[in-house]
Design a protein around this motif. Structure first.
Motif, PDB file in Angstrom:
ATOM      1  N   SER A   2       0.831  -1.194   0.000  1.00  0.00           N
ATOM      2  CA  SER A   2       0.000   0.000   0.000  1.00  0.00           C
ATOM      3  C   SER A   2       0.867   1.246   0.000  1.00  0.00           C
ATOM      4  CB  SER A   2      -0.914   0.012   1.228  1.00  0.00           C
ATOM      5  OG  SER A   2      -0.139   0.104   2.394  1.00  0.00           O
ATOM      6  N   SER A   3       0.304   2.292  -0.500  1.00  0.00           N
ATOM      7  CA  SER A   3       0.960   3.593  -0.426  1.00  0.00           C
ATOM      8  C   SER A   3      -0.102   4.626  -0.117  1.00  0.00           C
ATOM      9  CB  SER A   3       1.678   3.942  -1.738  1.00  0.00           C
ATOM     10  OG  SER A   3       0.734   4.066  -2.772  1.00  0.00           O
ATOM     11  N   VAL A   4       0.336   5.771   0.337  1.00  0.00           N
ATOM     12  CA  VAL A   4      -0.588   6.836   0.711  1.00  0.00           C
ATOM     13  C   VAL A   4      -0.243   8.072  -0.100  1.00  0.00           C
ATOM     14  CG1 VAL A   4      -1.360   8.343   2.574  1.00  0.00           C
ATOM     15  CG2 VAL A   4      -0.864   5.941   3.044  1.00  0.00           C
ATOM     16  N   ASP A   5      -1.257   8.639  -0.731  1.00  0.00           N
ATOM     17  CA  ASP A   5      -1.099   9.910  -1.415  1.00  0.00           C
ATOM     18  C   ASP A   5      -1.672  10.975  -0.483  1.00  0.00           C
ATOM     19  OD1 ASP A   5      -0.664  11.894  -3.270  1.00  0.00           O
ATOM     20  OD2 ASP A   5      -2.407  11.385  -4.499  1.00  0.00           O
ATOM     21  N   TYR A   6      -0.800  11.634   0.274  1.00  0.00           N
ATOM     22  CA  TYR A   6      -1.259  12.568   1.286  1.00  0.00           C
ATOM     23  C   TYR A   6      -1.959  13.765   0.659  1.00  0.00           C
ATOM     24  CZ  TYR A   6       1.482   9.933   4.627  1.00  0.00           C
ATOM     25  OH  TYR A   6       1.964   8.937   5.428  1.00  0.00           O
ATOM     26  N   GLN A   7      -3.126  14.096   1.179  1.00  0.00           N
ATOM     27  CA  GLN A   7      -3.914  15.210   0.679  1.00  0.00           C
ATOM     28  C   GLN A   7      -3.221  16.554   0.898  1.00  0.00           C
ATOM     29  OE1 GLN A   7      -6.700  14.715  -1.066  1.00  0.00           O
ATOM     30  NE2 GLN A   7      -6.456  12.523  -0.794  1.00  0.00           N
ATOM     31  N   CYS A   8      -2.384  16.637   1.905  1.00  0.00           N
ATOM     32  CA  CYS A   8      -1.732  17.904   2.238  1.00  0.00           C
ATOM     33  C   CYS A   8      -0.499  18.155   1.373  1.00  0.00           C
ATOM     34  CB  CYS A   8      -1.370  17.945   3.713  1.00  0.00           C
ATOM     35  SG  CYS A   8      -0.131  16.714   4.174  1.00  0.00           S
ATOM     36  N   GLY A   9      -0.117  17.215   0.512  1.00  0.00           N
ATOM     37  CA  GLY A   9       1.008  17.427  -0.389  1.00  0.00           C
ATOM     38  C   GLY A   9       2.359  17.178   0.234  1.00  0.00           C
ATOM     39  N   PHE A  10       2.482  16.272   1.207  1.00  0.00           N
ATOM     40  CA  PHE A  10       3.761  15.956   1.848  1.00  0.00           C
ATOM     41  C   PHE A  10       4.545  15.056   0.894  1.00  0.00           C
ATOM     42  CE2 PHE A  10       6.658  14.262   5.083  1.00  0.00           C
ATOM     43  CZ  PHE A  10       6.941  15.424   5.785  1.00  0.00           C
ATOM     44  N   THR A  11       5.435  15.653   0.134  1.00  0.00           N
ATOM     45  CA  THR A  11       6.117  14.988  -0.971  1.00  0.00           C
ATOM     46  C   THR A  11       7.427  14.337  -0.537  1.00  0.00           C
ATOM     47  OG1 THR A  11       7.404  16.947  -1.537  1.00  0.00           O
ATOM     48  CG2 THR A  11       5.203  16.766  -2.524  1.00  0.00           C
ATOM     49  N   ASP A  12       8.091  13.679  -1.487  1.00  0.00           N
ATOM     50  CA  ASP A  12       9.420  13.114  -1.227  1.00  0.00           C
ATOM     51  C   ASP A  12      10.403  14.210  -0.826  1.00  0.00           C
ATOM     52  OD1 ASP A  12       8.478  10.599  -1.810  1.00  0.00           O
ATOM     53  OD2 ASP A  12       9.372  10.518  -3.805  1.00  0.00           O
ATOM     54  N   VAL A  13      10.278  15.376  -1.413  1.00  0.00           N
ATOM     55  CA  VAL A  13      11.152  16.509  -1.051  1.00  0.00           C
ATOM     56  C   VAL A  13      10.945  16.879   0.412  1.00  0.00           C
ATOM     57  CG1 VAL A  13      11.637  18.961  -1.479  1.00  0.00           C
ATOM     58  CG2 VAL A  13      11.288  17.391  -3.403  1.00  0.00           C
ATOM     59  N   HIS A  14       9.693  16.864   0.864  1.00  0.00           N
ATOM     60  CA  HIS A  14       9.414  17.148   2.272  1.00  0.00           C
ATOM     61  C   HIS A  14      10.014  16.063   3.174  1.00  0.00           C
ATOM     62  CE1 HIS A  14       5.983  19.503   0.453  1.00  0.00           C
ATOM     63  NE2 HIS A  14       6.615  20.400   1.188  1.00  0.00           N
ATOM     64  N   GLN A  15       9.944  14.803   2.735  1.00  0.00           N
ATOM     65  CA  GLN A  15      10.542  13.710   3.514  1.00  0.00           C
ATOM     66  C   GLN A  15      12.049  13.920   3.672  1.00  0.00           C
ATOM     67  OE1 GLN A  15       9.118  11.209   5.110  1.00  0.00           O
ATOM     68  NE2 GLN A  15       7.115  10.971   4.191  1.00  0.00           N
ATOM     69  N   ILE A  16      12.710  14.333   2.590  1.00  0.00           N
ATOM     70  CA  ILE A  16      14.155  14.595   2.635  1.00  0.00           C
ATOM     71  C   ILE A  16      14.452  15.776   3.544  1.00  0.00           C
ATOM     72  CG2 ILE A  16      16.137  15.350   1.258  1.00  0.00           C
ATOM     73  CD1 ILE A  16      14.846  13.675  -1.070  1.00  0.00           C
ATOM     74  N   ASP A  17      13.667  16.849   3.420  1.00  0.00           N
ATOM     75  CA  ASP A  17      13.848  18.020   4.289  1.00  0.00           C
ATOM     76  C   ASP A  17      13.691  17.633   5.762  1.00  0.00           C
ATOM     77  OD1 ASP A  17      14.257  19.658   2.087  1.00  0.00           O
ATOM     78  OD2 ASP A  17      12.234  20.508   2.116  1.00  0.00           O
ATOM     79  N   LEU A  18      12.691  16.806   6.054  1.00  0.00           N
ATOM     80  CA  LEU A  18      12.469  16.368   7.436  1.00  0.00           C
ATOM     81  C   LEU A  18      13.655  15.540   7.930  1.00  0.00           C
ATOM     82  CD1 LEU A  18      10.770  16.062   9.974  1.00  0.00           C
ATOM     83  CD2 LEU A  18       9.582  14.148   8.841  1.00  0.00           C
ATOM     84  N   ALA A  19      14.147  14.622   7.100  1.00  0.00           N
ATOM     85  CA  ALA A  19      15.306  13.803   7.490  1.00  0.00           C
ATOM     86  C   ALA A  19      16.518  14.681   7.781  1.00  0.00           C
ATOM     87  CB  ALA A  19      15.627  12.801   6.382  1.00  0.00           C
ATOM     88  N   GLN A  20      16.771  15.667   6.929  1.00  0.00           N
ATOM     89  CA  GLN A  20      17.910  16.557   7.141  1.00  0.00           C
ATOM     90  C   GLN A  20      17.742  17.366   8.424  1.00  0.00           C
ATOM     91  OE1 GLN A  20      17.940  18.686   3.412  1.00  0.00           O
ATOM     92  NE2 GLN A  20      19.184  17.109   2.405  1.00  0.00           N
ATOM     93  N   PHE A  21      16.527  17.838   8.674  1.00  0.00           N
ATOM     94  CA  PHE A  21      16.260  18.578   9.902  1.00  0.00           C
ATOM     95  C   PHE A  21      16.520  17.710  11.132  1.00  0.00           C
ATOM     96  CE2 PHE A  21      13.358  19.517  13.380  1.00  0.00           C
ATOM     97  CZ  PHE A  21      13.720  20.822  13.677  1.00  0.00           C
ATOM     98  N   LEU A  22      15.990  16.493  11.113  1.00  0.00           N
ATOM     99  CA  LEU A  22      16.160  15.597  12.260  1.00  0.00           C
ATOM    100  C   LEU A  22      17.624  15.255  12.498  1.00  0.00           C
ATOM    101  CD1 LEU A  22      13.112  13.215  11.763  1.00  0.00           C
ATOM    102  CD2 LEU A  22      13.403  14.979  13.529  1.00  0.00           C
ATOM    103  N   MET A  23      18.386  15.031  11.432  1.00  0.00           N
ATOM    104  CA  MET A  23      19.797  14.684  11.591  1.00  0.00           C
ATOM    105  C   MET A  23      20.627  15.863  12.122  1.00  0.00           C
ATOM    106  SD  MET A  23      19.948  11.506  11.136  1.00  0.00           S
ATOM    107  CE  MET A  23      21.717  11.283  11.183  1.00  0.00           C
ATOM    108  N   ARG A  24      20.177  17.085  11.885  1.00  0.00           N
ATOM    109  CA  ARG A  24      20.868  18.271  12.422  1.00  0.00           C
ATOM    110  C   ARG A  24      20.418  18.594  13.849  1.00  0.00           C
ATOM    111  NH1 ARG A  24      19.113  20.654   7.527  1.00  0.00           N
ATOM    112  NH2 ARG A  24      17.611  21.817   8.753  1.00  0.00           N
ATOM    113  N   HIS A  25      19.252  18.119  14.222  1.00  0.00           N
ATOM    114  CA  HIS A  25      18.623  18.421  15.505  1.00  0.00           C
ATOM    115  C   HIS A  25      19.523  17.970  16.658  1.00  0.00           C
ATOM    116  CE1 HIS A  25      15.393  19.100  18.308  1.00  0.00           C
ATOM    117  NE2 HIS A  25      15.369  17.837  18.667  1.00  0.00           N
ATOM    118  N   GLN A  26      19.665  18.802  17.672  1.00  0.00           N
ATOM    119  CA  GLN A  26      20.553  18.508  18.796  1.00  0.00           C
ATOM    120  C   GLN A  26      19.912  17.619  19.855  1.00  0.00           C
ATOM    121  OE1 GLN A  26      23.878  19.433  18.880  1.00  0.00           O
ATOM    122  NE2 GLN A  26      23.368  19.916  16.761  1.00  0.00           N
ATOM    123  N   GLY A  27      18.600  17.483  19.848  1.00  0.00           N
ATOM    124  CA  GLY A  27      17.924  16.656  20.841  1.00  0.00           C
ATOM    125  C   GLY A  27      17.627  15.266  20.309  1.00  0.00           C
ATOM    126  N   LEU A  28      16.967  14.470  21.131  1.00  0.00           N
ATOM    127  CA  LEU A  28      16.579  13.124  20.736  1.00  0.00           C
ATOM    128  C   LEU A  28      15.422  13.178  19.747  1.00  0.00           C
ATOM    129  CD1 LEU A  28      16.597  11.381  24.231  1.00  0.00           C
ATOM    130  CD2 LEU A  28      18.427  11.429  22.523  1.00  0.00           C
TER     131      LEU A  28
END
Length: 85
Positions: A2-28
């Motif tokens: 299964s896959s989900v096509d999010y109505q809010c437009g959370f794209t692969d680019v957003h997934q990459i941006d989130l991953a980069q943010f989390l990896m830079r994040h100083q907390g857990l």
């Protein structure tokens, strides 16, 4: 599967941006998503702990679908049924 096509437009680019943010994040952090089996998590979370966890999707699918989820953390949680990949 299964896959989900999010109505809010959370794209692969957003997934990459989130991953980069989390990896830079100083907390857990803990991030969970469906396993894509395409190398995304190892590429974008290179120094994180990536665990595979079996799951069953049932909501809105007309039946049960067995999938693999990933839990990605920058710490070592106690996960008795997870497999570190």
């Amino acid at each position: 599967d299964s896959s989900v096509d999010y109505q809010c437009g959370f794209t692969d680019v957003h997934q990459i941006d989130l991953a980069q943010f989390l990896m830079r994040h100083q907390g857990l952090f803990a991030y969970s998503n469906k396993h894509t089996n395409d190398g995304f998590y190892k590429q974008h979370f290179p120094d994180a702990h990536v665990y595979e966890i079996g799951a069953t999707y049932t909501a809105g699918r007309g039946g049960a679908i067995d999938v693999t989820e990933v839990l990605i953390t920058n710490y070592e949680p106690a996960l008795p049924e997870a497999t570190l990949v």
